[in-house]
Design a protein around this motif. Structure first.
Motif, PDB file in Angstrom:
ATOM      1  N   GLN A   1      -2.793   1.208  -2.542  1.00 25.31           N
ATOM      2  CA  GLN A   1      -1.491   1.520  -2.355  1.00 25.31           C
ATOM      3  C   GLN A   1      -1.157   2.854  -3.074  1.00 25.31           C
ATOM      4  O   GLN A   1      -0.049   3.269  -2.880  1.00 25.31           O
TER       5      GLN A   1
ATOM      6  N   LYS B   1       6.066   4.876  -8.797  1.00 22.18           N
ATOM      7  CA  LYS B   1       5.519   3.709  -8.393  1.00 22.18           C
ATOM      8  C   LYS B   1       4.382   3.268  -9.117  1.00 22.18           C
ATOM      9  O   LYS B   1       3.546   4.209  -9.227  1.00 22.18           O
TER      10      LYS B   1
ATOM     11  N   ALA C   1      -1.220  -5.980   3.706  1.00 21.34           N
ATOM     12  CA  ALA C   1      -0.069  -6.712   3.182  1.00 21.34           C
ATOM     13  C   ALA C   1       0.387  -6.332   1.861  1.00 21.34           C
ATOM     14  O   ALA C   1       1.818  -6.475   1.538  1.00 21.34           O
ATOM     15  N   SER C   2      -0.393  -5.778   0.932  1.00 23.61           N
ATOM     16  CA  SER C   2      -0.153  -5.518  -0.452  1.00 23.61           C
ATOM     17  C   SER C   2       0.657  -4.391  -0.353  1.00 23.61           C
ATOM     18  O   SER C   2       1.475  -3.982  -1.447  1.00 23.61           O
ATOM     19  N   ASP C   3       0.633  -3.451   0.712  1.00 25.96           N
ATOM     20  CA  ASP C   3       1.502  -2.260   0.555  1.00 25.96           C
ATOM     21  C   ASP C   3       2.848  -2.753   1.041  1.00 25.96           C
ATOM     22  O   ASP C   3       3.378  -2.630   2.430  1.00 25.96           O
ATOM     23  N   ILE C   4       3.791  -3.081   0.095  1.00 26.16           N
ATOM     24  CA  ILE C   4       4.990  -3.875   0.627  1.00 26.16           C
ATOM     25  C   ILE C   4       5.983  -2.803   1.295  1.00 26.16           C
ATOM     26  O   ILE C   4       6.728  -2.996   2.257  1.00 26.16           O
ATOM     27  N   GLU C   5       6.059  -1.507   0.932  1.00 20.82           N
ATOM     28  CA  GLU C   5       6.669  -0.498   1.575  1.00 20.82           C
ATOM     29  C   GLU C   5       6.442  -0.341   2.976  1.00 20.82           C
ATOM     30  O   GLU C   5       7.183  -0.235   3.854  1.00 20.82           O
TER      31      GLU C   5
ATOM     32  N   HIS D   1       8.361  -3.094   9.942  1.00 26.77           N
ATOM     33  CA  HIS D   1       9.269  -4.312  10.500  1.00 26.77           C
ATOM     34  C   HIS D   1      10.571  -3.539  10.974  1.00 26.77           C
ATOM     35  O   HIS D   1      11.068  -4.091  11.980  1.00 26.77           O
TER      36      HIS D   1
ATOM     37  N   THR E   1       4.836  -2.290   4.927  1.00 23.21           N
ATOM     38  CA  THR E   1       5.126  -3.611   5.878  1.00 23.21           C
ATOM     39  C   THR E   1       6.563  -3.671   6.074  1.00 23.21           C
ATOM     40  O   THR E   1       7.029  -3.747   7.201  1.00 23.21           O
ATOM     41  N   GLU E   2       7.543  -3.291   5.160  1.00 25.46           N
ATOM     42  CA  GLU E   2       8.728  -3.428   5.619  1.00 25.46           C
ATOM     43  C   GLU E   2       9.266  -2.263   6.531  1.00 25.46           C
ATOM     44  O   GLU E   2      10.289  -2.461   7.317  1.00 25.46           O
TER      45      GLU E   2
END
Length: 526
Positions: free
Chosen positions: A163, A65, A86-90, A96, A92-93
């Motif tokens: 991140q 990464k 929100a910047s840490d996409i992993e 979810h 956040t996903e």
């Protein structure tokens, strides 16, 4: 691991990167240094996949990464804290997925990964990073649109740090920071657990955070194992060795050439002469790349004025109904070398505007001698340059009664040749624009220099030139900077701007740094 082999990149038909080699194993901490325009940022873009090379390979370990600071300044209704999370996409996903998964076996894998990336402590980490970069708890809850561009760039930097990528790539990360935030960032990077690749002209940052230097010069990349001071000593020793070696080779060449000149026409010596000629052809000197000595900063001499240059008494400063500083009293004398310290937003630049006569006091008295002239460099001054006009045009507008020789002499003091002085400002580099501003503010031969973050666009060599120029300058200097090396070598008085006032700091710069570090550690415990 990052592995670069035989990388070539051309721009406008010119080779900018020439068969570059770079190996960065996991967990290593390196810096990419070189003069402005040498291709450092271009190499970053190639690594990040934002540009395509003309040859060679860039290989990155599977699953590695890589994060750099986003070029777009964040805005909108999100708060800094919300933006970081929100910047840490992993993360956040994954969060979810925990709300939508039905397969308990797969859900277990999701929870395990959330634990691995420390997802449940994310808000605390984000808050700590924002605090370190100068955001109060109140500011962390305000919309990004309410912040200045500089503070929003801090949010972009915070997001990259938050991140915690396998490879963190930072290009001049201290440019939008004050000294206090810079000290925090150095401490953060010292403890960073993964690989680090920096572009920076901050010597103190390079000395305290990295252990490998990659020097980019004339398209070639040279590796040095150590921090910046080690690189500097080693490169100077290598240059001295190369110069001595070249001198020895030249002596040998002259000696053999004299033999050839004497005996090449004699039949009995012709074979020996031919042998010497072949030997001469094999003698190779070492190529020594020297820094351009014309690229410099030089401040003009000035006639003395009786002290004080500035006197102020019971002054309050602010904008409309907002009082930033109040009840200030003091004076500036011709031999003063003063650093204004304190976090951004406390009023350093506001006070600098008062000293530069660009801001009138809300109350109190402010006096200067009628003949006193001021040179004021502020951090947004480069944005006011006329991009379609040349450097010569800018000086001509400032010096309408001066002849061409005087204008070009002034430009020449800051490294502008005749050709460079005739180039449109929009085509100049950031460092060249900064030198143009220095040329403009000193054209009046000032008695006092007020320098608000003057190093943001200067490389290390230019910063060294600025140190020399300040120390040679005969007038007073007021300095606001996050560059610890510059402060260490130029100022002898420290004024701290905090709590709507200005007070002298009676300790040393190291004492002040220790106070900041202790304050940062105290913040972590809260």
């Amino acid at each position: 691991m990052l592995s670069i082999n035989d990388l070539t990149y051309r721009i406008g038909g010119q080779v900018l990167l020439d068969d570059v080699q770079l190996q960065l194993p996991d967990g290593h901490r390196a810096a990419l240094i070189g003069r402005n325009g040498s291709g450092k940022s271009t190499l970053f873009k190639l690594i990040l996949g934002e540009s395509q090379s003309d040859g060679g390979t860039i290989r990155i370990s599977n699953g590695m990464k890589i994060i750099s600071v986003a070029q777009e300044v964040p805005g909108g209704d999100q708060t800094p804290l919300e933006f970081l999370l929100a910047s840490d996409i992993e993360r956040t996903e994954l969060l979810h997925q925990t709300e939508n998964f039905e397969d308990p076996n797969l859900l277990a894998d999701v929870y395990e990964r959330l634990i691995q990336i420390d997802a449940y402590n994310a808000e605390g980490r984000a808050t700590a990073i924002l605090k370190g970069l100068g955001f109060s708890e109140e500011q962390q809850a305000q919309p990004l649109s309410s912040f200045s561009g500089g503070f929003r760039m801090r949010v972009a930097l915070a997001a990259a740090l938050f991140q915690t990528p396998d490879l963190l790539m930072l290009d001049e990360p201290t440019n939008h920071l004050d000294l206090e935030a810079t000290l925090w960032l150095k401490e953060f990077l010292q403890k960073y657990p993964h690989s680090l690749l920096l572009i920076s002209h901050d010597r103190d940052l390079l000395n305290s955070t990295i252990n490998t230097i990659f020097h980019l010069q004339k398209g070639k990349l040279t590796k040095y194992s150590g921090n910046y001071d080690f690189y500097e000593r080693t490169s100077q020793q290598q240059m001295a060795f190369s110069a001595a070696y070249n001198e020895k080779i030249e002596t040998q060449r002259k000696h053999m050439q004299s033999f050839v000149d004497r005996f090449k026409s004699k039949a009995s010596k012709s074979k020996q002469a031919q042998s010497r000629m072949k030997a001469i052809a094999k003698l190779q000197t070492v190529n020594i790349v020297l820094n351009d000595p014309s690229i410099k900063i030089s401040f003009p001499d000035v006639e003395p004025l009786a002290p004080p240059l500035i006197n102020y008494d019971k002054v309050s400063l602010g904008y409309e109904k907002n009082t930033v500083l109040h009840h200030l009293s003091g004076r500036i004398d011709p031999d003063d070398r003063i650093a204004l310290l304190g976090a951004n937003g406390n009023g350093k630049s506001t006070f600098a505007k008062l000293l530069a006569s660009q801001l009138k006091p809300l109350s109190g008295t402010f006096t200067t001698p009628p003949k006193m002239r001021i040179g004021y460099f502020h951090q947004h001054q480069l944005e006011t340059l006329m991009l379609k006009e040349t450097a010569y045009n800018h000086l001509q507008n400032l010096m309408p009664t001066a002849n061409e020789t005087a204008i070009r002499t002034q430009l020449g003091c800051f490294g502008f040749s005749r050709d460079k002085a005739n180039v449109a400002v929009g085509s100049l580099s950031g460092g060249e624009k900064a030198r143009l501003v220095f040329s403009m503010i000193t054209a009046v031969r000032p008695h006092i220099l007020i320098l608000d973050e003057p190093t943001n666009h200067l490389d290390i060599e230019m910063r060294e030139s600025l140190i020399y120029a300040i120390n040679e300058f005969q007038g007073a200097v007021i300095l606001i900077t996050h560059d610890w090396h510059l402060l260490t070598h130029t100022v002898d008085r420290l004024w701290v701007v905090a709590n709507k006032t200005i007070k002298p700091h009676l300790g040393t710069l190291d004492d002040y740094r220790n106070e900041i570090i202790e304050a940062n550690q105290s913040k972590k415990k809260k």
